[in-house]
Design a protein around this motif. Structure first.
Motif, PDB file in Angstrom:
ATOM      1  N   ILE A  25       0.840  -1.202   0.000  1.00  0.00           N
ATOM      2  CA  ILE A  25       0.000   0.000   0.000  1.00  0.00           C
ATOM      3  C   ILE A  25       0.879   1.257   0.000  1.00  0.00           C
ATOM      4  N   TRP A  26       1.971   1.229   0.772  1.00  0.00           N
ATOM      5  CA  TRP A  26       2.905   2.367   0.770  1.00  0.00           C
ATOM      6  C   TRP A  26       3.498   2.573  -0.624  1.00  0.00           C
ATOM      7  N   LEU A  27       3.811   1.476  -1.311  1.00  0.00           N
ATOM      8  CA  LEU A  27       4.349   1.594  -2.674  1.00  0.00           C
ATOM      9  C   LEU A  27       3.327   2.242  -3.599  1.00  0.00           C
ATOM     10  N   ALA A  28       2.063   1.837  -3.450  1.00  0.00           N
ATOM     11  CA  ALA A  28       1.006   2.425  -4.270  1.00  0.00           C
ATOM     12  C   ALA A  28       0.786   3.890  -3.916  1.00  0.00           C
ATOM     13  N   ALA A  29       1.057   4.235  -2.662  1.00  0.00           N
ATOM     14  CA  ALA A  29       0.858   5.622  -2.214  1.00  0.00           C
ATOM     15  C   ALA A  29       2.009   6.544  -2.604  1.00  0.00           C
ATOM     16  N   GLY A  30       3.074   5.972  -3.191  1.00  0.00           N
ATOM     17  CA  GLY A  30       4.179   6.811  -3.659  1.00  0.00           C
ATOM     18  C   GLY A  30       5.439   6.685  -2.843  1.00  0.00           C
ATOM     19  N   LEU A  31       5.692   5.506  -2.296  1.00  0.00           N
ATOM     20  CA  LEU A  31       6.891   5.298  -1.486  1.00  0.00           C
ATOM     21  C   LEU A  31       8.158   5.678  -2.240  1.00  0.00           C
ATOM     22  N   ARG A  65       0.765 -10.828  18.381  1.00  0.00           N
ATOM     23  CA  ARG A  65       1.331  -9.630  17.758  1.00  0.00           C
ATOM     24  C   ARG A  65       0.219  -8.694  17.274  1.00  0.00           C
ATOM     25  N   MET A  66      -0.963  -8.866  17.841  1.00  0.00           N
ATOM     26  CA  MET A  66      -2.102  -8.091  17.369  1.00  0.00           C
ATOM     27  C   MET A  66      -1.902  -6.589  17.552  1.00  0.00           C
ATOM     28  N   MET A  67      -1.239  -6.167  18.625  1.00  0.00           N
ATOM     29  CA  MET A  67      -1.022  -4.733  18.831  1.00  0.00           C
ATOM     30  C   MET A  67      -0.216  -4.128  17.690  1.00  0.00           C
ATOM     31  N   SER A  68       0.837  -4.825  17.276  1.00  0.00           N
ATOM     32  CA  SER A  68       1.661  -4.332  16.169  1.00  0.00           C
ATOM     33  C   SER A  68       0.884  -4.347  14.860  1.00  0.00           C
ATOM     34  N   CYS A  69       0.067  -5.389  14.669  1.00  0.00           N
ATOM     35  CA  CYS A  69      -0.736  -5.478  13.440  1.00  0.00           C
ATOM     36  C   CYS A  69      -1.736  -4.332  13.358  1.00  0.00           C
ATOM     37  N   VAL A  70      -2.430  -4.068  14.464  1.00  0.00           N
ATOM     38  CA  VAL A  70      -3.414  -2.982  14.492  1.00  0.00           C
ATOM     39  C   VAL A  70      -2.731  -1.653  14.193  1.00  0.00           C
ATOM     40  N   PHE A  71      -1.556  -1.436  14.793  1.00  0.00           N
ATOM     41  CA  PHE A  71      -0.847  -0.186  14.527  1.00  0.00           C
ATOM     42  C   PHE A  71      -0.464  -0.067  13.054  1.00  0.00           C
ATOM     43  N   LEU A  72       0.029  -1.151  12.469  1.00  0.00           N
ATOM     44  CA  LEU A  72       0.421  -1.117  11.052  1.00  0.00           C
ATOM     45  C   LEU A  72      -0.761  -0.782  10.158  1.00  0.00           C
ATOM     46  N   TRP A  73      -1.916  -1.401  10.417  1.00  0.00           N
ATOM     47  CA  TRP A  73      -3.107  -1.121   9.604  1.00  0.00           C
ATOM     48  C   TRP A  73      -3.482   0.354   9.698  1.00  0.00           C
ATOM     49  N   LEU A  74      -3.544   0.847  10.945  1.00  0.00           N
ATOM     50  CA  LEU A  74      -3.978   2.228  11.150  1.00  0.00           C
ATOM     51  C   LEU A  74      -2.946   3.228  10.615  1.00  0.00           C
ATOM     52  N   THR A 292     -13.477  -4.286  10.219  1.00  0.00           N
ATOM     53  CA  THR A 292     -12.456  -3.262  10.463  1.00  0.00           C
ATOM     54  C   THR A 292     -11.343  -3.339   9.423  1.00  0.00           C
ATOM     55  N   ILE A 293     -10.859  -4.539   9.157  1.00  0.00           N
ATOM     56  CA  ILE A 293      -9.803  -4.717   8.161  1.00  0.00           C
ATOM     57  C   ILE A 293     -10.285  -4.273   6.778  1.00  0.00           C
ATOM     58  N   VAL A 294     -11.506  -4.675   6.422  1.00  0.00           N
ATOM     59  CA  VAL A 294     -12.055  -4.336   5.107  1.00  0.00           C
ATOM     60  C   VAL A 294     -12.229  -2.826   4.966  1.00  0.00           C
ATOM     61  N   ILE A 295     -12.764  -2.180   5.989  1.00  0.00           N
ATOM     62  CA  ILE A 295     -12.988  -0.724   5.939  1.00  0.00           C
ATOM     63  C   ILE A 295     -11.667   0.022   5.820  1.00  0.00           C
ATOM     64  N   ILE A 296     -10.674  -0.391   6.614  1.00  0.00           N
ATOM     65  CA  ILE A 296      -9.358   0.255   6.544  1.00  0.00           C
ATOM     66  C   ILE A 296      -8.751   0.075   5.159  1.00  0.00           C
ATOM     67  N   ALA A 297      -8.880  -1.121   4.589  1.00  0.00           N
ATOM     68  CA  ALA A 297      -8.331  -1.389   3.253  1.00  0.00           C
ATOM     69  C   ALA A 297      -9.034  -0.549   2.195  1.00  0.00           C
ATOM     70  N   ILE A 301      -7.211   2.405  -0.054  1.00  0.00           N
ATOM     71  CA  ILE A 301      -7.158   2.333  -1.524  1.00  0.00           C
ATOM     72  C   ILE A 301      -7.832   3.547  -2.153  1.00  0.00           C
ATOM     73  N   MET A 302      -8.989   3.926  -1.600  1.00  0.00           N
ATOM     74  CA  MET A 302      -9.693   5.092  -2.136  1.00  0.00           C
ATOM     75  C   MET A 302      -8.879   6.370  -1.929  1.00  0.00           C
ATOM     76  N   ALA A 303      -8.196   6.457  -0.798  1.00  0.00           N
ATOM     77  CA  ALA A 303      -7.386   7.652  -0.524  1.00  0.00           C
ATOM     78  C   ALA A 303      -6.213   7.770  -1.491  1.00  0.00           C
ATOM     79  N   ILE A 304      -5.733   6.614  -1.996  1.00  0.00           N
ATOM     80  CA  ILE A 304      -4.613   6.628  -2.945  1.00  0.00           C
ATOM     81  C   ILE A 304      -5.079   7.030  -4.342  1.00  0.00           C
ATOM     82  N   TYR A 305      -6.197   6.448  -4.770  1.00  0.00           N
ATOM     83  CA  TYR A 305      -6.601   6.575  -6.172  1.00  0.00           C
ATOM     84  C   TYR A 305      -7.705   7.608  -6.420  1.00  0.00           C
ATOM     85  N   THR A 306      -8.254   8.193  -5.369  1.00  0.00           N
ATOM     86  CA  THR A 306      -9.251   9.247  -5.555  1.00  0.00           C
ATOM     87  C   THR A 306      -8.911  10.424  -4.651  1.00  0.00           C
TER      88      THR A 306
END
Length: 314
Positions: A25-31, A65-74, A292-297, A301-306
């Motif tokens: 996602i970072w790559l798509a966002a312009g990493l 490792r859920m705490m780290s996963c949640v942070f990465l998603w957000l 939650t995962i679906v909404i964040i995804a 994606i919408m924030a990148i392409y729109t």
């Protein structure tokens, strides 16, 4: 019965998979094109801090490792909406402060940790002056429920707060640019930042709403199940809840600083959300986890392409 959320919480693959997806996602966002390497590295550092926060304090009753996963998603969603090295740096400094803060639980001899906290806040104020307003919150939490305040701790806070400026002020005097310091710290008493929503975007509102919902759900769940945790864990979560409430209240009050406050809010929300996702087993909570995962995804994606999430609300 173990559901998808429980298998994800206990799996050793969850964090690597989350990291790979987030990097894509970072790559798509312009990493590469926007050279976001420093923000990415700082996000990785914050992810490590979140993992250590759980390892050192056993905030979850299971190995997860859920705490780290949640942070990465957000954090990835946050990066697609708005990103700068300043906000990501403040987020990392907030992570350091939280890590050191919980390390002081009922230990009045942890003066070095308190000094490092004050030093971190002082360094952060050079990047973003209002970060200094986080210091009174730290002071109160050290008094209760952490019970780590002492005369030496107060001295350490004062020394940590002053030290970076001892080095900074002579530099600006030498460069004959003292006005920069005066202009920089004018932000501390700028009343025009309150309730000014002229630059608030739809993306910021959406991100704040997700953080607020996760905080309320996690808070409610923790209150209902706190009896299962040790006294130390309950007190540490009281600190985390207090930080979450502080940022939940302050963000709509000073919307011009939303990028910074939302970055810090993310750090505070992660333990509450992870506690809820890792330690619940119902069909409803499993649906909430997947949603939650679906909404964040979708938002990422919408924030990148729109441009929709960058449109001001007013």
């Amino acid at each position: 019965m173990k559901r998808f959320q429980n298998r994800a919480a206990e799996s050793s693959l969850s964090l690597p998979v989350s990291a790979i997806v987030c990097i894509l996602i970072w790559l798509a966002a312009g990493l590469v094109s926007q050279k976001l390497w420093i923000p990415l590295l700082l996000t990785g550092f914050s992810t490590y801090l979140i993992a250590e926060l759980n390892n050192r304090n056993a905030l979850l009753r299971i190995r997860s490792r859920m705490m780290s996963c949640v942070f990465l998603w957000l954090a990835t969603m946050q990066a697609t909406i708005t990103i700068s090295w300043q906000t990501i740096t403040i987020q990392a400094l907030m992570g350091i402060c939280t890590f050191l803060l919980l390390f002081c639980y009922r230990d009045k001899t942890e003066v070095p940790s308190i000094f490092c906290m004050a030093l971190t806040i002082s360094i952060g104020s050079i990047i973003w002056a209002p970060f200094l307003y986080f210091l009174p919150v730290i002071f109160i939490l050290l008094c209760t429920p952490l019970y780590a305040m002492s005369f030496k701790a107060v001295s350490a806070i004062i020394m940590g707060l002053i030290l970076p400026h001892w080095a900074l002020i002579p530099y600006f005097v030498y460069k004959e640019n003292v006005d920069w310091l005066k202009d920089h710290y004018k932000l501390l008493y700028d009343g025009s930042v309150f309730f000014d929503y002229s630059s608030t975007t739809i993306g910021q509102v959406a991100y704040y709403a997700i953080l607020l919902i996760l905080m309320l759900i996690g808070w409610t769940h923790f209150v209902r199940t706190a009896y299962k945790d040790k006294l130390k864990t309950r007190n540490l979560y009281d600190v985390i809840i207090a930080l979450s409430v502080f940022f939940a209240v302050i963000t709509p009050l000073v919307p011009l600083y939303a990028n910074y406050t939302l970055a810090m809010f993310t750090i505070a929300v992660c333990p509450l959300a992870a506690h809820y996702f890792s330690l619940t087993t119902t069909k409803l909570t499993n649906i909430v986890f997947i949603a939650t995962i679906v909404i964040i995804a979708i938002i990422s994606i919408m924030a990148i392409y729109t441009p929709y999430f960058k449109i001001p609300i007013l």
